[in-house]
Write a protein that holds these residues in place. Structure first.
Motif, short mmCIF file in Angstrom:
data_model
loop_
_atom_site.label_atom_id
_atom_site.label_comp_id
_atom_site.label_asym_id
_atom_site.label_seq_id
_atom_site.Cartn_x
_atom_site.Cartn_y
_atom_site.Cartn_z
N GLY A 21 0.78 -1.23 0.00
CA GLY A 21 0.00 0.00 0.00
C GLY A 21 0.81 1.27 0.00
O GLY A 21 0.24 2.36 0.00
N THR A 22 2.14 1.19 -0.02
CA THR A 22 2.93 2.42 0.01
C THR A 22 3.29 2.92 -1.38
O THR A 22 3.35 4.11 -1.60
N GLU A 23 3.55 2.01 -2.30
CA GLU A 23 3.89 2.43 -3.66
C GLU A 23 2.62 2.74 -4.45
O GLU A 23 2.51 3.76 -5.11
N TYR A 24 1.65 1.84 -4.38
CA TYR A 24 0.36 2.03 -5.05
C TYR A 24 -0.72 1.83 -4.01
O TYR A 24 -0.94 0.72 -3.54
N SER A 25 -1.39 2.90 -3.66
CA SER A 25 -2.38 2.85 -2.59
C SER A 25 -3.73 2.33 -3.03
O SER A 25 -4.53 1.91 -2.21
N TYR A 26 -4.01 2.36 -4.34
CA TYR A 26 -5.33 2.01 -4.83
C TYR A 26 -5.25 0.91 -5.88
O TYR A 26 -4.38 0.95 -6.75
N HIS A 70 -2.24 8.84 -4.05
CA HIS A 70 -2.10 8.39 -2.66
C HIS A 70 -3.14 9.02 -1.74
O HIS A 70 -3.18 8.70 -0.56
N THR A 71 -3.95 9.92 -2.28
CA THR A 71 -5.00 10.57 -1.48
C THR A 71 -6.30 10.53 -2.28
O THR A 71 -6.28 10.38 -3.50
#
Length: 116
Positions: free
Chosen positions: A14-19, A95-96
């Motif tokens: 979840g840190t590189e690609y959150s979605y 990321h948001t």
């Protein structure tokens, strides 16, 4: 002289690609308007962007062919595949929620450019 081997790149979940891609499809459907909806593909690895009347069904996925995966839209009624040009998209992965909305808006503009 001392040499060190750099550690392999290993970002946390979840840190590189959150979605997942299904979230991109949902953001795109929201940006397209009330006559559009989205469905999640297997494990969120792809998403469907559909009209509520069933007229249009697009699969958003990453093409694994070649050395770099490309973001693609497939018109499920014709089988035509459309490469989403990178210049149509924001510079980095979202990321948001605001960044995801921006991705959805840019993907919606691309869908409109296809005349679907």
């Amino acid at each position: 002289m001392s040499t060190t081997t750099p550690a392999p790149y290993d970002p946390g979940p979840g840190t590189e690609y959150s979605y997942p891609l299904s979230d991109y499809a949902r953001a795109t459907a929201r940006a397209l308007g009330k006559d559009w909806d989205a469905e999640s593909g297997y494990l969120g690895a792809w998403g469907l962007i559909i009209t509520t009347d069933g007229r249009v069904s697009l699969r958003l996925y990453v093409d694994g062919d070649g050395s770099v995966g490309d973001l693609m839209l497939e018109d499920r009624s014709t089988g035509r595949e459309h490469l989403v040009p990178p210049f149509h998209l924001p510079e980095s992965a979202p990321h948001t929620p605001d960044e995801m909305r921006e991705w959805g808006e840019q993907l919606a503009l691309f869908v409109f450019s296809l005349g679907l």
